[in-house]
Scaffold this motif. Structure first.
Motif, PDB file in Angstrom:
ATOM      1  N   VAL A   1      39.916   6.851  17.188  1.00 50.36           N
ATOM      2  CA  VAL A   1      38.715   7.401  16.553  1.00 50.36           C
ATOM      3  C   VAL A   1      39.099   8.267  15.364  1.00 50.36           C
ATOM      4  O   VAL A   1      38.498   8.183  14.279  1.00 50.36           O
ATOM      5  N   VAL A   2      40.129   9.098  15.519  1.00 46.65           N
ATOM      6  CA  VAL A   2      40.588   9.959  14.423  1.00 46.65           C
ATOM      7  C   VAL A   2      41.119   9.118  13.264  1.00 46.65           C
ATOM      8  O   VAL A   2      40.802   9.376  12.097  1.00 46.65           O
ATOM      9  N   LEU A   3      41.901   8.102  13.550  1.00 45.96           N
ATOM     10  CA  LEU A   3      42.423   7.230  12.497  1.00 45.96           C
ATOM     11  C   LEU A   3      41.299   6.477  11.789  1.00 45.96           C
ATOM     12  O   LEU A   3      41.326   6.292  10.571  1.00 45.96           O
ATOM     13  N   PHE A   4      40.304   6.028  12.533  1.00 48.26           N
ATOM     14  CA  PHE A   4      39.156   5.359  11.937  1.00 48.26           C
ATOM     15  C   PHE A   4      38.397   6.302  11.000  1.00 48.26           C
ATOM     16  O   PHE A   4      37.980   5.898   9.911  1.00 48.26           O
ATOM     17  N   LEU A   5      38.233   7.551  11.385  1.00 51.71           N
ATOM     18  CA  LEU A   5      37.553   8.533  10.529  1.00 51.71           C
ATOM     19  C   LEU A   5      38.348   8.786   9.244  1.00 51.71           C
ATOM     20  O   LEU A   5      37.759   8.897   8.159  1.00 51.71           O
ATOM     21  N   TYR A   6      39.678   8.878   9.347  1.00 50.29           N
ATOM     22  CA  TYR A   6      40.496   9.025   8.146  1.00 50.29           C
ATOM     23  C   TYR A   6      40.324   7.830   7.216  1.00 50.29           C
ATOM     24  O   TYR A   6      40.206   7.983   6.003  1.00 50.29           O
ATOM     25  N   LEU A   7      40.320   6.644   7.756  1.00 50.17           N
ATOM     26  CA  LEU A   7      40.134   5.438   6.965  1.00 50.17           C
ATOM     27  C   LEU A   7      38.778   5.436   6.270  1.00 50.17           C
ATOM     28  O   LEU A   7      38.673   5.072   5.091  1.00 50.17           O
ATOM     29  N   MET A   8      37.745   5.851   6.975  1.00 53.89           N
ATOM     30  CA  MET A   8      36.409   5.907   6.370  1.00 53.89           C
ATOM     31  C   MET A   8      36.348   6.921   5.224  1.00 53.89           C
ATOM     32  O   MET A   8      35.701   6.671   4.204  1.00 53.89           O
ATOM     33  N   ILE A   9      37.020   8.042   5.377  1.00 53.31           N
ATOM     34  CA  ILE A   9      37.051   9.042   4.308  1.00 53.31           C
ATOM     35  C   ILE A   9      37.780   8.491   3.080  1.00 53.31           C
ATOM     36  O   ILE A   9      37.333   8.671   1.945  1.00 53.31           O
ATOM     37  N   ILE A  10      38.879   7.794   3.287  1.00 49.26           N
ATOM     38  CA  ILE A  10      39.626   7.204   2.169  1.00 49.26           C
ATOM     39  C   ILE A  10      38.785   6.151   1.458  1.00 49.26           C
ATOM     40  O   ILE A  10      38.731   6.104   0.227  1.00 49.26           O
ATOM     41  N   LEU A  11      38.110   5.290   2.208  1.00 45.93           N
ATOM     42  CA  LEU A  11      37.260   4.262   1.581  1.00 45.93           C
ATOM     43  C   LEU A  11      36.084   4.874   0.835  1.00 45.93           C
ATOM     44  O   LEU A  11      35.698   4.396  -0.238  1.00 45.93           O
ATOM     45  N   ALA A  12      35.491   5.923   1.377  1.00 46.96           N
ATOM     46  CA  ALA A  12      34.393   6.603   0.683  1.00 46.96           C
ATOM     47  C   ALA A  12      34.876   7.231  -0.624  1.00 46.96           C
ATOM     48  O   ALA A  12      34.180   7.178  -1.648  1.00 46.96           O
ATOM     49  N   ALA A  13      36.083   7.796  -0.604  1.00 51.22           N
ATOM     50  CA  ALA A  13      36.636   8.379  -1.828  1.00 51.22           C
ATOM     51  C   ALA A  13      36.907   7.307  -2.877  1.00 51.22           C
ATOM     52  O   ALA A  13      36.623   7.501  -4.066  1.00 51.22           O
ATOM     53  N   LEU A  14      37.436   6.162  -2.473  1.00 52.48           N
ATOM     54  CA  LEU A  14      37.663   5.057  -3.411  1.00 52.48           C
ATOM     55  C   LEU A  14      36.348   4.532  -3.977  1.00 52.48           C
ATOM     56  O   LEU A  14      36.258   4.197  -5.160  1.00 52.48           O
TER      57      LEU A  14
END
Length: 140
Positions: free
Chosen positions: A19-32
């Protein structure tokens, strides 16, 4: 009882870490996504400003800004379409799909549809003639 407590933390971590890794991935994609949207918006506005600098010899001003040397006909539409095509695939994740240019007597309007969204990004820039602006400034 002690054995039951030793395995408790590893089971909990195996549920929380994805869940934590998925949230990090979502933050990176939102920033891109936000970066690409801002870059496309800035490029569209600058392209509109350059296209607004085109003149056709009106008011005793014969030079064309941001055009190709040696051509008789200067087309704002051709210039905008050529520049949009060059920039089409230069954004890292979300590039724009299509773009169009609408020119009237006072404004240049450039519209782009970017990937990942169905919205149309539109930038409207007022046409400017630098020589006319300098003459107006000297009058006052």
């Amino acid at each position: 009882m002690r054995k039951w407590q030793k395995g408790y933390l590893s089971i909990e971590a195996s549920m929380i870490m994805p869940v934590v890794l998925f949230l990090y991935l979502m933050i990176i994609l939102a920033a891109l996504y936000m970066y690409c949207r801002c870059a496309i918006s800035q490029d569209t506005f600058l392209l509109g400003m350059r296209a607004g600098g085109f003149t056709y010899g009106e008011n005793e001003y014969g030079e064309v800004l941001y055009g190709k040397e040696g051509e008789k006909e200067w087309s704002v539409h051709a210039y905008v379409e050529e520049r949009l095509e060059k920039r089409k695939n230069s954004y890292p994740v979300y590039s724009y799909i299509e773009g169009s240019c609408i020119v009237n007597e006072k404004n240049v309007c450039i519209q782009t549809v970017y990937g990942g969204s169905v919205e149309t990004m539109q930038k409207q820039v007022q046409k400017r003639n630098p020589v006319a602006m300098i003459r107006e400034g000297r009058k006052g």
